[in-house]
Design a protein around this motif. Structure first.
Motif, mmCIF file in Angstrom:
data_model
loop_
_atom_site.group_PDB
_atom_site.id
_atom_site.type_symbol
_atom_site.label_atom_id
_atom_site.label_comp_id
_atom_site.label_asym_id
_atom_site.label_seq_id
_atom_site.Cartn_x
_atom_site.Cartn_y
_atom_site.Cartn_z
ATOM 1 N N MET A 1 0.840 -1.190 0.000
ATOM 2 C CA MET A 1 0.000 0.000 0.000
ATOM 3 C C MET A 1 0.874 1.238 0.000
ATOM 4 N N SER A 2 0.483 2.245 -0.722
ATOM 5 C CA SER A 2 1.252 3.468 -0.842
ATOM 6 C C SER A 2 1.251 4.229 0.465
ATOM 7 N N LYS A 3 2.388 4.885 0.767
ATOM 8 C CA LYS A 3 2.527 5.665 1.989
ATOM 9 C C LYS A 3 2.583 7.156 1.700
ATOM 10 N N ARG A 4 2.272 7.575 0.483
ATOM 11 C CA ARG A 4 2.360 8.984 0.137
ATOM 12 C C ARG A 4 1.283 9.798 0.826
ATOM 13 N N ILE A 5 1.647 11.043 1.159
ATOM 14 C CA ILE A 5 0.696 11.971 1.737
ATOM 15 C C ILE A 5 -0.134 12.579 0.613
ATOM 16 N N HIS A 6 -1.428 12.616 0.803
ATOM 17 C CA HIS A 6 -2.352 13.119 -0.216
ATOM 18 C C HIS A 6 -3.144 14.270 0.381
ATOM 19 N N PHE A 7 -3.072 15.428 -0.256
ATOM 20 C CA PHE A 7 -3.748 16.613 0.263
ATOM 21 C C PHE A 7 -4.580 17.229 -0.844
ATOM 22 N N VAL A 8 -5.887 17.387 -0.597
ATOM 23 C CA VAL A 8 -6.820 17.899 -1.593
ATOM 24 C C VAL A 8 -7.167 19.347 -1.264
ATOM 25 N N VAL A 9 -7.002 20.234 -2.237
ATOM 26 C CA VAL A 9 -7.362 21.645 -2.066
ATOM 27 C C VAL A 9 -8.819 21.810 -2.494
ATOM 28 N N ASP A 10 -9.714 21.784 -1.517
ATOM 29 C CA ASP A 10 -11.148 21.871 -1.791
ATOM 30 C C ASP A 10 -11.815 22.597 -0.628
ATOM 31 N N PRO A 11 -12.239 23.861 -0.810
ATOM 32 C CA PRO A 11 -12.874 24.611 0.292
ATOM 33 C C PRO A 11 -14.091 23.913 0.882
ATOM 34 N N GLN A 12 -14.898 23.275 0.032
ATOM 35 C CA GLN A 12 -16.064 22.571 0.558
ATOM 36 C C GLN A 12 -15.639 21.417 1.462
ATOM 37 N N GLY A 13 -14.620 20.701 1.049
ATOM 38 C CA GLY A 13 -14.108 19.614 1.881
ATOM 39 C C GLY A 13 -13.543 20.117 3.194
ATOM 40 N N TRP A 14 -12.861 21.266 3.155
ATOM 41 C CA TRP A 14 -12.335 21.849 4.393
ATOM 42 C C TRP A 14 -13.464 22.201 5.353
ATOM 43 N N CYS A 15 -14.560 22.744 4.823
ATOM 44 C CA CYS A 15 -15.702 23.112 5.674
ATOM 45 C C CYS A 15 -16.332 21.869 6.300
ATOM 46 N N CYS A 16 -16.524 20.825 5.492
ATOM 47 C CA CYS A 16 -17.118 19.591 6.012
ATOM 48 C C CYS A 16 -16.221 18.943 7.062
ATOM 49 N N MET A 17 -14.941 18.889 6.777
ATOM 50 C CA MET A 17 -14.023 18.287 7.741
ATOM 51 C C MET A 17 -13.917 19.149 8.994
ATOM 52 N N GLY A 18 -13.975 20.476 8.824
ATOM 53 C CA GLY A 18 -13.959 21.368 9.983
ATOM 54 C C GLY A 18 -15.159 21.149 10.874
ATOM 55 N N LEU A 19 -16.325 20.871 10.277
ATOM 56 C CA LEU A 19 -17.528 20.601 11.062
ATOM 57 C C LEU A 19 -17.370 19.314 11.870
ATOM 58 N N ILE A 20 -16.783 18.292 11.256
ATOM 59 C CA ILE A 20 -16.553 17.034 11.963
ATOM 60 C C ILE A 20 -15.594 17.243 13.132
ATOM 61 N N ILE A 21 -14.532 18.008 12.916
ATOM 62 C CA ILE A 21 -13.574 18.270 13.993
ATOM 63 C C ILE A 21 -14.228 19.080 15.107
ATOM 64 N N PHE A 22 -15.125 20.027 14.757
ATOM 65 C CA PHE A 22 -15.834 20.796 15.774
ATOM 66 C C PHE A 22 -16.696 19.889 16.647
ATOM 67 N N ILE A 23 -17.431 18.960 16.021
ATOM 68 C CA ILE A 23 -18.261 18.028 16.791
ATOM 69 C C ILE A 23 -17.389 17.165 17.698
ATOM 70 N N TRP A 24 -16.252 16.721 17.165
ATOM 71 C CA TRP A 24 -15.341 15.913 17.975
ATOM 72 C C TRP A 24 -14.811 16.715 19.167
ATOM 73 N N LEU A 25 -14.394 17.960 18.930
ATOM 74 C CA LEU A 25 -13.896 18.798 20.025
ATOM 75 C C LEU A 25 -14.986 19.071 21.058
ATOM 76 N N TYR A 26 -16.197 19.354 20.583
ATOM 77 C CA TYR A 26 -17.304 19.655 21.491
ATOM 78 C C TYR A 26 -17.518 18.507 22.474
ATOM 79 N N ASN A 27 -17.633 17.292 21.936
ATOM 80 C CA ASN A 27 -17.884 16.151 22.816
ATOM 81 C C ASN A 27 -16.670 15.779 23.652
ATOM 82 N N THR A 28 -15.477 15.951 23.099
ATOM 83 C CA THR A 28 -14.271 15.615 23.850
ATOM 84 C C THR A 28 -14.060 16.567 25.026
ATOM 85 N N ILE A 29 -14.510 17.797 24.896
ATOM 86 C CA ILE A 29 -14.340 18.779 25.975
ATOM 87 C C ILE A 29 -15.486 18.716 26.973
ATOM 88 N N PHE A 30 -16.734 18.739 26.491
ATOM 89 C CA PHE A 30 -17.868 18.901 27.390
ATOM 90 C C PHE A 30 -18.324 17.602 28.051
#
Length: 228
Positions: A1-30
């Motif tokens: 399996m390839s070990k290369r780092i893959h990074f996608v420049v997509d503002p919509q993807g950043w927003c969706c992933m940011g929302l997931i990280i926010f939910i994770w932080l919210y529950n991890t903190i509260f």
């Protein structure tokens, strides 16, 4: 399996992933602040319950980051095609590069991916041959964390002993019910969506078989084709 780092420049993807990280932080903190740590300090639960929650949270965010930066199976610009496999390769009409069959071109990533399943905006990456197992791992850990969160929300009101709220933070004391309702709502949405996705992914894996198309002339089979 390839070990290369893959990074996608997509503002919509950043927003969706940011929302997931926010939910994770919210529950991890509260969740630890409102439920786990206060009940642990008063002796209502053991340290194992606290550590299990933090481990589940760590595994969840770790699998999310790994799935988002892992190479899904990007095809190189000048692939080396074995002579015996040339019949199983085809030309992509979008990037004009040779690719093996069952590869697909992702318009968001801008290249072809081997055995591409879909482009997932929640990880801002394609799900393909090299990171499909990481995506399934993410779904599994997310299910565990969401289920654990919902169980703690329920037990806090209907099972655990009442807390001595004199020592609580003022903000948490005033908005405890609202905070836990938000946590339960996000937990239900995430658990329902991920469970359905995880089920369809597993069914796709277990039922994946070659399909044979037969060309019949009268009662005689003249050729057969395997769709990979």
């Amino acid at each position: 399996m390839s070990k290369r780092i893959h990074f996608v420049v997509d503002p919509q993807g950043w927003c969706c992933m940011g929302l997931i990280i926010f939910i994770w932080l919210y529950n991890t903190i509260f969740i630890p602040k409102v439920i786990l740590l206060p009940h642990y300090e008063e002796g209502n639960i053991s340290v194992v319950a606290v550590l299990c929650y933090y481990f589940c949270s760590l595994f969840c965010i770790g699998s999310l980051l790994r799935a988002s930066v892992a190479d899904p199976g990007k095809l190189p610009e000048n692939p080396k095609i074995p002579t015996t496999e040339r019949d199983y390769w085809e030309l992509c009409n979008k990037c004009n590069l040779m690719r093996p069959k069952r590869s697909h071109h992702c318009s968001r990533c801008g290249h072809c991916v081997r055995r591409m399943d879909h482009h997932c905006p929640w990880i801002n990456n394609c799900v393909g041959e090299d990171n499909h197992w990481l995506f399934l791992q993410l779904c599994f850990y997310t299910q565990i964390l969401s289920s654990y969160t919902l169980i703690l929300d329920f037990c806090h009101y209907y099972y655990f002993l009442p807390l001595k709220k004199e020592n609580w933070d003022v903000f948490v004391f005033r908005h405890e019910l609202a905070l836990l309702r938000v946590s339960a709502f996000m937990g239900l949405i995430i658990l329902g969506g991920i469970s359905r996705l995880f089920y369809t992914q597993l069914m796709g894996i277990f039922t994946e078989n070659p399909v044979f198309l037969w060309m019949v002339e009268g009662n005689r089979i003249i050729s057969s084709t395997v769709i990979l």
